[in-house]
Design an enzyme around this catalytic site. Structure first.
Site, PDB file in Angstrom:
ATOM      1  N   HIS A 122       0.846  -1.198   0.000  1.00 23.64           N
ATOM      2  CA  HIS A 122       0.000   0.000   0.000  1.00 23.64           C
ATOM      3  C   HIS A 122       0.882   1.249   0.000  1.00 23.64           C
ATOM      4  O   HIS A 122       1.579   1.514   0.964  1.00 23.64           O
ATOM      5  CB  HIS A 122      -0.929  -0.010   1.217  1.00 23.64           C
ATOM      6  CG  HIS A 122      -1.817   1.184   1.283  1.00 23.64           C
ATOM      7  ND1 HIS A 122      -2.814   1.406   0.365  1.00 23.64           N
ATOM      8  CD2 HIS A 122      -1.834   2.248   2.125  1.00 23.64           C
ATOM      9  CE1 HIS A 122      -3.425   2.544   0.658  1.00 23.64           C
ATOM     10  NE2 HIS A 122      -2.845   3.074   1.711  1.00 23.64           N
ATOM     11  N   ASP A 124       0.910   5.187  -0.192  1.00 24.37           N
ATOM     12  CA  ASP A 124       0.187   6.458  -0.150  1.00 24.37           C
ATOM     13  C   ASP A 124       0.926   7.500  -0.979  1.00 24.37           C
ATOM     14  O   ASP A 124       2.105   7.755  -0.719  1.00 24.37           O
ATOM     15  CB  ASP A 124       0.099   6.965   1.294  1.00 24.37           C
ATOM     16  CG  ASP A 124      -0.759   6.061   2.161  1.00 24.37           C
ATOM     17  OD1 ASP A 124      -1.900   5.794   1.764  1.00 24.37           O
ATOM     18  OD2 ASP A 124      -0.277   5.618   3.226  1.00 24.37           O
ATOM     19  N   ASP A 236      -7.795   1.281   2.074  1.00 14.21           N
ATOM     20  CA  ASP A 236      -7.472   2.273   3.100  1.00 14.21           C
ATOM     21  C   ASP A 236      -8.385   3.494   3.197  1.00 14.21           C
ATOM     22  O   ASP A 236      -8.325   4.197   4.200  1.00 14.21           O
ATOM     23  CB  ASP A 236      -6.007   2.730   2.948  1.00 14.21           C
ATOM     24  CG  ASP A 236      -5.432   3.294   4.238  1.00 14.21           C
ATOM     25  OD1 ASP A 236      -5.950   2.941   5.319  1.00 14.21           O
ATOM     26  OD2 ASP A 236      -4.479   4.088   4.173  1.00 14.21           O
ATOM     27  N   ASP A 373       1.764  -1.212   4.416  1.00 16.56           N
ATOM     28  CA  ASP A 373       2.212   0.062   3.854  1.00 16.56           C
ATOM     29  C   ASP A 373       3.668  -0.023   3.378  1.00 16.56           C
ATOM     30  O   ASP A 373       4.541  -0.440   4.134  1.00 16.56           O
ATOM     31  CB  ASP A 373       2.125   1.166   4.913  1.00 16.56           C
ATOM     32  CG  ASP A 373       0.689   1.493   5.282  1.00 16.56           C
ATOM     33  OD1 ASP A 373      -0.225   0.869   4.718  1.00 16.56           O
ATOM     34  OD2 ASP A 373       0.490   2.371   6.140  1.00 16.56           O
ATOM     35  N   HIS A 516      -6.491   9.453  -0.257  1.00 18.95           N
ATOM     36  CA  HIS A 516      -7.178   9.400   1.041  1.00 18.95           C
ATOM     37  C   HIS A 516      -6.379   9.957   2.215  1.00 18.95           C
ATOM     38  O   HIS A 516      -6.840   9.853   3.347  1.00 18.95           O
ATOM     39  CB  HIS A 516      -7.645   7.959   1.317  1.00 18.95           C
ATOM     40  CG  HIS A 516      -6.537   6.950   1.276  1.00 18.95           C
ATOM     41  ND1 HIS A 516      -6.265   6.204   0.159  1.00 18.95           N
ATOM     42  CD2 HIS A 516      -5.631   6.584   2.201  1.00 18.95           C
ATOM     43  CE1 HIS A 516      -5.242   5.411   0.404  1.00 18.95           C
ATOM     44  NE2 HIS A 516      -4.827   5.626   1.644  1.00 18.95           N
TER      45      HIS A 516
HETATM   46 ZN   LIG Z   1      -3.290   4.832   2.709  1.00 22.54          ZN
END
Ligand SMILES: [Zn+2]
Length: 1089
Positions: A122, A124, A236, A373, A516
């Site tokens: 994951h 971000d 998420d 993550d 997000h």
């Molecule tokens: Zn995230």
């Protein structure tokens, strides 16, 4: 001139004779009132001006949809589920929020358990670090190692979702690695899931931006990799919206996965085996929107919470946490590397978890995600995970009595296997999966920790996001029209390529911000700043594109578009000086030489709107096509009680064609007769009054009032609205606006960027002395502004017979930078008997009914509002329309409360490790609309509701304001057309042109000949009166004849496509008539000439 206008209108609306006769009368009336009325009626506020009084023509067939929908039943309606669940949060044992799961070994005797372990990472695009820093420090290594490590063993798989990262890597990597990635995609080892630019937030993000980032990702994939994602992956986002399900379905997806859902809902669904369901839109009359959805059952998407119910066990199968490494297991038991001596024991330990998890689902196929993550950065992590798991798989598969088939897989491998089982069970009459409707807000991950804080966190940027969206849409539309004209007239000076690159850049900045942790306001300060700079730079570039495109379209002699200084000859007059400051108006310098003011209507319907600009002279004169235009002149205020001596605001009513430009001229003239606004100041003193009539009032003996043709408003001595009187029926409504504060709880866990944990109910906003209250009364608008310590609050009423006259505009400038652990809310109270029911929109796309529940804590009853929230009883509906996403609630009958800013010094323990105290002076903009409901049967509350057409259009006005542009400096030789009108007529009132987005070239970074025409037919409630809306449009059952669409252009081709341009329908061909069903969003590939 008048005849011309009538002819024009006649052509526009040739299909509807009744409307035409109305318009003819009204245009005559209007012109009479403009010529005779205003000057003699100065100060007479009862007479409104503006667009003609018209009955909006609604095709009765267009009313069927709203009246029918909601009557069909889903198996699972989320509103009902909320009524059922006790929300008692008992301790569930090893699965704290669940229950003990049992199974019999014979459960898999007939059909073996089929497990897909899906490695994922994951990433971000910005959170604790910026997008670029994450890429440099983490993400690039994931891709580099993926190419090596997946290639080593064809049984290994991986999934990837964020195209922002993939495209950045693609630009920097070598051909060898690119070829490996292509072959991994080709043989199914690697799968792109969702494939949007980011994994967007689903609460604060508007559907325009969600779609745009999905198209950006899919277009990149089409061009560079030729792959078409088919499964959605959203592990998420902090709560899930059915809008996302709809958009994925329309993009051609058949399956999706969600994760962050309230723990009590997960438990309920686990008990009933409804974690997998067909998600159907509330408004769907059939089953066309159904999409298969998998909800992950446990607390998190990390490895401890994905193999089964016991995190203590599952953590031992995260081989990146082997002893000696950077991570361990917080449950006290470390992983063991697999070897011959422990393999039986370890395999059986893991198998027990898989079997238990499997009992929560209806098939024998099991999904076991394997990631976290920013995982799989280091090469050894790939080895640890893939080698140890492969040994476990080989062992398990070799034991027939285990009845298991286990392997690495991708998300679609899992869904395909489930589909196979659905297919096999189709002989049974009972469908295998339930149908669910509704949404998954407001998310709680444990106890009373509701994630309703982020609906409001960093509201400055939530507002800026919406401004960028309206600029991007405006720039896209004008650019495509200008590109076509530049090609037609062979204008090589038009910056086709550089503008397209800047557009692409802006799409990506907006796309990145839908992440997000971005629009949600849940990133670290430095990352927020990085987003802010990207948004700001894009905004500046879009203003240039709007200016340069508009100039070409409005130039009389296109060939004169050559000078390099023409880049941005037309300049927006609204300027933002830095990423963190509020937009300010520039002052237009006037002289005796006329200069142009070009206004752009970004809406697809003809529009009459008030336009305001600052000018340097009190003797300003405005004209259009040689005819003088009536203007209101207002003071420009430097502080609450000092006016500018160098700038004046002029406001006039602009009539603009749909998606079109209209040219006005401004000059300084001794013969000008602006109508000066009048002022009264309470609780303060104005020294220098300039040219204006200003009164200093000691104390208000009478109520402060404002009125227009539709209503009269009463205000308290502090300038807060207290009453609204409807002039049509004389009814008085107690509609009160108040401010209040929330503190944070004194318990250990406190409010932070994500979570709202208030110290009880809001306390009224108190002030020791009355604020300065400034009342302005003018020809076109009047307002009351109150200067409180933390908020400058303006309530404005437009003296216009059109859309803008029918609702009350509220703008707040909030500054809570001196406070700590406070959140400031605006509460609207009324005598509407709404009980516990209210309505909020989801992503600006649809309305979701809500129920305020006393069994839930206050913060659980706060929901996201993207564009509107309303309450209603049998007689009235009260809507709060919003120009930015914020958290909203209705804690008492008759109330709507919106949280406008929050300042919190502590972290809320979700990984951010900081509070939110980088607050800015923040603007928010709203409208309050009170509508009568003539005939309503309140007995059966449906799970679906629609705004009225008036409400929809008011929302459009709020979110798509008119753009004003002027020459950078006066160019005496410049010759402009009177107007540019690209559409033959207004689009039907219920159809919104979401975008006209130039499609990329397949060869280079440039544009192609085609654009994506994206249309949305809105669902609306016909029970509200639609007369006097001032709109020159009708509804047509969703039909548009293609050859009647454009005015200046010919449609060379118009071909239906899937939402994100990924698929063409099997029978795709050039069409001559567009047919849209209510609520549907449709994309077409269009080529104009
Ligand atoms: Zn995230």
């Amino acid at each position: 001139m008048l005849q011309e206008k009538i002819d024009h209108l006649e052509r526009l609306l040739a299909e509807n004779n009744e409307i035409i006769s109305n318009i003819r009368d009204s245009v005559i009336n209007l012109s009479e009132s403009v010529e005779d009325g205003p000057r003699s009626s100065q100060g007479n506020f009862s007479q409104g001006v503006g667009s003609p009084l018209l009955s909006l023509t609604v095709d009765p067939a267009d009313c069927l949809f709203a009246s029918q929908s909601g009557s069909q039943d889903s198996d699972v309606q989320m509103l009902d589920i909320y009524s059922l669940i006790p929300f008692d949060n008992p301790d569930g044992g090893v699965w704290k929020q669940g229950f003990d799961i049992t199974y019999k070994l014979s459960d898999w005797d007939t059909k073996p358990l089929q497990v897909f372990v899906v490695p994922h990472s994951h990433n971000d695009p910005g959170w604790l670090k910026t997008f670029n820093d994450y890429f440099k420090e983490k993400t690039q290594y994931i891709f580099n190692n993926m190419a090596i490590k997946l290639k080593e063993d064809s049984r290994r798989t991986f999934i990837w979702s964020e195209i922002s990262y993939l495209s950045k890597w693609w630009d920097t990597t070598d051909k060898l690695k690119k070829d490996i990635i292509k072959s991994l995609l080709g043989n199914g080892q690697l799968e792109i899931v969702t494939g949007g630019w980011v994994m967007p937030d689903e609460a604060a993000a508007h559907y325009f931006a969600i779609i745009d980032q999905l198209i950006e990702g899919h277009q990149w994939l089409e061009k560079n990799l030729g792959v078409k994602p088919r499964s959605g992956w959203a592990i998420d986002p902090f709560g899930h919206s059915p809008t996302m399900a709809y958009l994925l379905k329309r993009a051609g997806f058949s399956h999706m996965l969600i994760q962050r859902v309230h723990y009590a809902v997960k438990k309920h669904f686990s008990l009933h085996k409804t974690l997998e369901f067909f998600w159907r839109q509330n408004w769907d009359l059939g089953s066309v929107t159904d999409i298969f959805c998998h909800m992950m059952p446990f607390y998190s998407y990390d490895i401890p919470h994905t193999c089964g119910p016991d995190p203590k066990i599952c953590c031992q199968f995260d081989f990146n946490r082997l002893p000696g490494g950077r991570y361990g297991c917080p449950w006290g038991l470390a992983p063991e590397a697999i070897y011959l001596g422990n393999i039986k024991n370890r395999a059986e330990l893991l198998l027990d978890q898989y079997r238990k998890k499997s009992k929560l689902f209806r098939t024998t196929v099991l999904l076991a995600p394997l990631g976290d993550d920013f995982r799989y950065c280091e090469r050894r992590e790939w080895d640890y995970q893939f080698k140890n798991y492969q040994m476990l798989f080989d062992y398990m598969n070799s034991q027939p009595h285990y009845n298991i088939k286990i392997q690495f897989g991708t998300l679609s491998n899992y869904f395909d296997a489930v589909d196979k089982e659905i297919g096999a069970s189709r002989t049974n009459s009972q469908p295998l999966f339930p149908v669910l409707s509704g949404d998954f807000f407001t998310y709680a991950d444990r106890d009373d920790h509701y994630w309703s804080g982020y609906f409001t966190s960093r509201p400055f940027y939530k507002r800026m996001d919406r401004i960028l969206e309206s600029h991007l849409r405006a720039a896209e539309i004008l650019y495509y029209f200008a590109l076509k004209q530049a090609q037609k007239y062979k204008i090589s000076a038009f910056p086709s390529s550089s503008s397209y690159m800047a557009l692409t850049d802006a799409r990506r900045s907006l796309g990145l911000f839908q992440h997000h942790d971005a629009i949600t306001g849940t990133a670290k300060d430095a990352v927020v700043l990085d987003y802010g700079i990207r948004l700001y730079n894009s905004l500046m570039n879009l203003k240039e594109i709007i200016g340069s495109s508009a100039l070409l379209l409005i130039l009389k002699d296109k060939q004169s578009y050559k000078s390099s200084s023409f880049d941005t000859l037309l300049e927006m007059d609204l300027k933002q000086k830095s990423q963190g400051s509020l937009p300010q108006r520039d002052t237009i310098q006037l002289s005796a030489e006329p200069r142009y003011l070009v206004v752009y209507n970004p809406l697809e319907q003809e529009r009459s709107s008030l336009v305001s600009v600052y000018v340097s002279s009190p003797k300003a004169q405005v004209s259009a096509s040689g005819k003088l235009v009536e203007i209101q002149m207002s003071a420009v205020w430097e502080t609450a009680n000092t006016i500018s001596q160098t700038a004046y605001e002029i406001s006039f009513l602009a009539q603009m064609p749909p998606l079109g430009l209209k040219v006005y001229t401004l000059l300084d003239s001794t013969s000008s007769h602006p109508q000066l606004a009048e002022y009264a100041l309470y609780n303060g003193n104005i020294e220098n009054k300039g040219i204006f009539n200003m009164k200093n009032m000691k104390n208000a003996e009478e109520d402060i009032t404002l009125e227009n043709p539709f209503m009269k408003l009463h205000f308290s001595q502090s300038g807060l609205m207290e009453e609204m009187i409807n002039k049509e029926d004389g009814k008085h409504h107690d509609i009160k606006v108040q401010f209040s504060w929330y503190g944070t709880t004194s318990k250990k866990d406190k409010s932070g960027a994500y979570i709202f944990l208030p110290d009880g109910e809001a306390k009224p906003y108190v002030y020791k002395t009355l604020p300065i209250v400034r009342v302005q009364r003018g020809r076109f608008y009047s307002d009351v502004t109150s200067f409180f310590e933390h908020v400058t609050h303006t309530v404005r009423l437009y003296n216009i017979q059109g859309i803008e006259g029918q609702s009350v505009e509220i703008s707040n400038i909030v500054d809570i930078r001196k406070e700590y652990n406070y959140e400031i809310a605006m509460r609207i109270s009324s005598n509407i008997n709404s009980k516990t029911r209210f309505y909020t929109d989801l992503n600006g796309y649809q309305i979701q009914p809500r129920m305020t529940m006393s069994k839930l804590p206050l913060q659980a009853n706060v929901y996201p509002m993207t564009t509107m929230a309303y309450i209603q009883d049998a007689q009235h509906r009260l809507t709060l329309l919003s120009a930015q996403s914020l958290g909203v609630s209705s804690l008492e009958s008759g109330q709507i409360e919106v949280i406008m800013d929050r300042r919190l010094i502590q972290d809320d323990n979700r990984g951010l490790e900081q509070g939110v105290y980088d607050n800015k002076i923040t603007a928010s903009l709203f409208r309050i609309l009170l509508e009568k409901r003539p005939v309503v049967n309140m007995e059966k509350e449906k799970p679906v509701s629609y705004p009225s057409l008036l409400s929809h259009i008011t929302s459009s006005f709020l979110n798509h304001p008119v753009f004003t542009m002027t020459e950078k400096r006066p160019v005496p030789t410049l010759q402009l057309l009177g107007e540019f009108s690209p559409l033959l007529s207004s689009l039907p009132c219920d159809i919104h042109l979401l975008n006209l987005r130039t499609i990329q070239s397949k060869k280079d970074d440039k544009y192609s000949d085609e654009a994506a025409l994206i249309l949305h037919r809105k669902g609306f409630d016909c029970l509200f009166p639609s007369k006097d809306t001032g709109l020159l449009c009708s509804t047509t059952q969703g039909k548009i004849l293609v050859h009647k669409l454009f005015n200046k252009f010919t449609v060379a081709r118009l071909i239906p496509s899937s939402l994100s341009l990924m698929h063409s329908p099997p029978d795709a061909r050039n069409i001559s008539e567009i047919n849209l069903k209510p609520m549907e969003i449709s994309t077409f590939r269009i080529q104009l000439r």
